[in-house]
Motif scaffolding. Structure first.
Motif, PDB file in Angstrom:
ATOM      1  N   VAL A  38       0.733  -1.279  -0.007  1.00  0.00           N
ATOM      2  CA  VAL A  38      -0.063   0.073  -0.183  1.00  0.00           C
ATOM      3  C   VAL A  38       1.014   1.299   0.280  1.00  0.00           C
ATOM      4  N   GLU A  39       1.848   1.259   0.826  1.00  0.00           N
ATOM      5  CA  GLU A  39       2.844   2.306   0.628  1.00  0.00           C
ATOM      6  C   GLU A  39       3.488   2.649  -0.506  1.00  0.00           C
ATOM      7  N   ARG A  40       3.791   1.607  -1.237  1.00  0.00           N
ATOM      8  CA  ARG A  40       4.250   1.755  -2.740  1.00  0.00           C
ATOM      9  C   ARG A  40       3.380   2.288  -3.607  1.00  0.00           C
ATOM     10  N   VAL A  41       1.981   1.780  -3.565  1.00  0.00           N
ATOM     11  CA  VAL A  41       0.826   2.418  -4.246  1.00  0.00           C
ATOM     12  C   VAL A  41       0.573   3.813  -3.839  1.00  0.00           C
ATOM     13  N   GLU A  42       0.776   4.177  -2.907  1.00  0.00           N
ATOM     14  CA  GLU A  42       0.546   5.568  -2.280  1.00  0.00           C
ATOM     15  C   GLU A  42       1.525   6.315  -3.101  1.00  0.00           C
ATOM     16  N   LYS A  43       2.615   5.991  -3.005  1.00  0.00           N
ATOM     17  CA  LYS A  43       4.028   6.597  -3.511  1.00  0.00           C
ATOM     18  C   LYS A  43       3.726   7.021  -4.895  1.00  0.00           C
ATOM     19  N   ASN A  44       3.532   5.918  -5.717  1.00  0.00           N
ATOM     20  CA  ASN A  44       3.545   5.851  -7.048  1.00  0.00           C
ATOM     21  C   ASN A  44       2.439   6.134  -7.778  1.00  0.00           C
ATOM     22  N   ALA A  45       1.027   6.207  -7.067  1.00  0.00           N
ATOM     23  CA  ALA A  45      -0.225   6.228  -7.646  1.00  0.00           C
ATOM     24  C   ALA A  45      -0.453   7.125  -8.951  1.00  0.00           C
ATOM     25  N   SER A  46       0.128   8.153  -8.643  1.00  0.00           N
ATOM     26  CA  SER A  46      -0.074   9.311 -10.000  1.00  0.00           C
ATOM     27  C   SER A  46       0.397   8.632 -11.031  1.00  0.00           C
ATOM     28  N   SER A  47       1.528   8.024 -11.061  1.00  0.00           N
ATOM     29  CA  SER A  47       2.293   7.577 -12.333  1.00  0.00           C
ATOM     30  C   SER A  47       1.863   6.249 -12.898  1.00  0.00           C
ATOM     31  N   THR A  49      -0.069   3.525 -14.943  1.00  0.00           N
ATOM     32  CA  THR A  49      -0.896   3.307 -16.017  1.00  0.00           C
ATOM     33  C   THR A  49      -2.131   2.545 -15.649  1.00  0.00           C
ATOM     34  N   ASN A  50      -3.065   2.589 -16.669  1.00  0.00           N
ATOM     35  CA  ASN A  50      -4.101   1.454 -16.545  1.00  0.00           C
ATOM     36  C   ASN A  50      -3.880  -0.074 -16.320  1.00  0.00           C
ATOM     37  N   GLU A  51      -2.790  -0.138 -17.144  1.00  0.00           N
ATOM     38  CA  GLU A  51      -2.288  -1.847 -16.905  1.00  0.00           C
ATOM     39  C   GLU A  51      -1.597  -2.050 -15.862  1.00  0.00           C
ATOM     40  N   GLN A  52      -1.063  -0.890 -15.005  1.00  0.00           N
ATOM     41  CA  GLN A  52      -0.256  -1.235 -13.664  1.00  0.00           C
ATOM     42  C   GLN A  52      -1.314  -1.324 -12.599  1.00  0.00           C
ATOM     43  N   TRP A  53      -2.471  -0.210 -12.756  1.00  0.00           N
ATOM     44  CA  TRP A  53      -3.525  -0.482 -11.808  1.00  0.00           C
ATOM     45  C   TRP A  53      -4.200  -1.764 -11.905  1.00  0.00           C
ATOM     46  N   GLU A  54      -4.437  -2.161 -12.871  1.00  0.00           N
ATOM     47  CA  GLU A  54      -4.874  -3.708 -13.038  1.00  0.00           C
ATOM     48  C   GLU A  54      -4.068  -4.726 -12.327  1.00  0.00           C
ATOM     49  N   LYS A  55      -2.549  -4.659 -12.507  1.00  0.00           N
ATOM     50  CA  LYS A  55      -1.747  -5.421 -11.710  1.00  0.00           C
ATOM     51  C   LYS A  55      -1.873  -5.224 -10.247  1.00  0.00           C
ATOM     52  N   ASN A  56      -2.006  -3.964  -9.672  1.00  0.00           N
ATOM     53  CA  ASN A  56      -2.260  -3.617  -8.244  1.00  0.00           C
ATOM     54  C   ASN A  56      -3.481  -4.192  -7.928  1.00  0.00           C
ATOM     55  N   ASP A  57      -4.647  -3.991  -8.465  1.00  0.00           N
ATOM     56  CA  ASP A  57      -5.898  -4.667  -8.284  1.00  0.00           C
ATOM     57  C   ASP A  57      -5.525  -6.266  -7.967  1.00  0.00           C
ATOM     58  N   GLU A  58      -5.038  -6.758  -8.853  1.00  0.00           N
ATOM     59  CA  GLU A  58      -4.852  -8.333  -8.646  1.00  0.00           C
ATOM     60  C   GLU A  58      -4.053  -8.541  -7.576  1.00  0.00           C
ATOM     61  N   GLN A  59      -2.819  -7.735  -7.237  1.00  0.00           N
ATOM     62  CA  GLN A  59      -2.347  -7.916  -6.063  1.00  0.00           C
ATOM     63  C   GLN A  59      -3.128  -7.618  -4.996  1.00  0.00           C
ATOM     64  N   TYR A  90      -7.693   1.992  -1.703  1.00  0.00           N
ATOM     65  CA  TYR A  90      -8.739   2.697  -2.683  1.00  0.00           C
ATOM     66  C   TYR A  90      -8.612   4.098  -2.702  1.00  0.00           C
ATOM     67  N   LYS A  91      -8.297   4.701  -1.735  1.00  0.00           N
ATOM     68  CA  LYS A  91      -8.196   6.097  -1.445  1.00  0.00           C
ATOM     69  C   LYS A  91      -6.950   6.569  -2.515  1.00  0.00           C
ATOM     70  N   ALA A  92      -6.004   5.886  -2.612  1.00  0.00           N
ATOM     71  CA  ALA A  92      -4.944   6.281  -3.374  1.00  0.00           C
ATOM     72  C   ALA A  92      -5.377   6.054  -4.879  1.00  0.00           C
ATOM     73  N   ARG A  93      -6.158   5.066  -5.268  1.00  0.00           N
ATOM     74  CA  ARG A  93      -6.574   4.729  -6.627  1.00  0.00           C
ATOM     75  C   ARG A  93      -7.521   5.704  -6.860  1.00  0.00           C
ATOM     76  N   VAL A  94      -8.723   6.132  -6.158  1.00  0.00           N
ATOM     77  CA  VAL A  94      -9.348   7.185  -6.436  1.00  0.00           C
ATOM     78  C   VAL A  94      -8.832   8.405  -6.807  1.00  0.00           C
ATOM     79  N   LYS A  95      -7.950   8.859  -5.874  1.00  0.00           N
ATOM     80  CA  LYS A  95      -7.125  10.046  -5.886  1.00  0.00           C
ATOM     81  C   LYS A  95      -6.262  10.333  -7.067  1.00  0.00           C
TER      82      LYS A  95
END
Length: 129
Positions: A38-47, A49-59, A90-95
């Motif tokens: 989650v910390e990694r996602v929060e740190k890198n959320a703004s950069s 791509t959709n594909e990376q978000w899909e991988k994050n969602d799978e994780q 989810y907050k990082a994802r929405v933001k």
């Protein structure tokens, strides 16, 4: 003979202690791994791509599935932490997607207020007949 028995008993005792520690640390390892994710996602959320978000969602789904297996071993604090981490994800994802949930909620509240106002008018008209 006595020395070998003492060594054998000591070895078994140490082995059992290590096994006990390993069993107890697995839930902590789960929570710590989830927190690092989650910390990694929060740190890198703004950069991402959709594909990376899909991988994050799978994780995230893997962590949620693992929670079902681990929850009996988790303390109340650890369970709360998992809930907090899920919300933070989810907050990082929405933001990152630039969605303004509060704005959407305000819009729905206005819609519902208008809807209820119309229903109240209908009820008053019905009662006055």
């Amino acid at each position: 003979m006595k020395d070998s028995s003492i060594i054998r008993i000591s070895f078994i005792g140490i082995l059992m202690a290590l096994l006990l520690v390993a069993c107890q640390s697995k839930p902590r390892g789960y929570v710590n791994g989830f927190e690092r994710f989650v910390e990694r996602v929060e740190k890198n959320a703004s950069s991402y791509t959709n594909e990376q978000w899909e991988k994050n969602d799978e994780q995230l789904k893997k962590y949620v599935d693992q929670y079902d297996k681990e929850k009996q071993k988790l303390s109340s604090d650890e369970k709360r932490k998992v809930g907090e981490l899920t919300v933070r994800y989810y907050k990082a994802r929405v933001k990152a997607k630039g969605l303004n949930i509060l704005g959407e909620i305000d819009g729905w509240l206005e819609y519902l207020k208008g809807f209820s106002d119309e229903i109240m008018k209908d009820v008053e008209n019905y009662q006055n007949q």
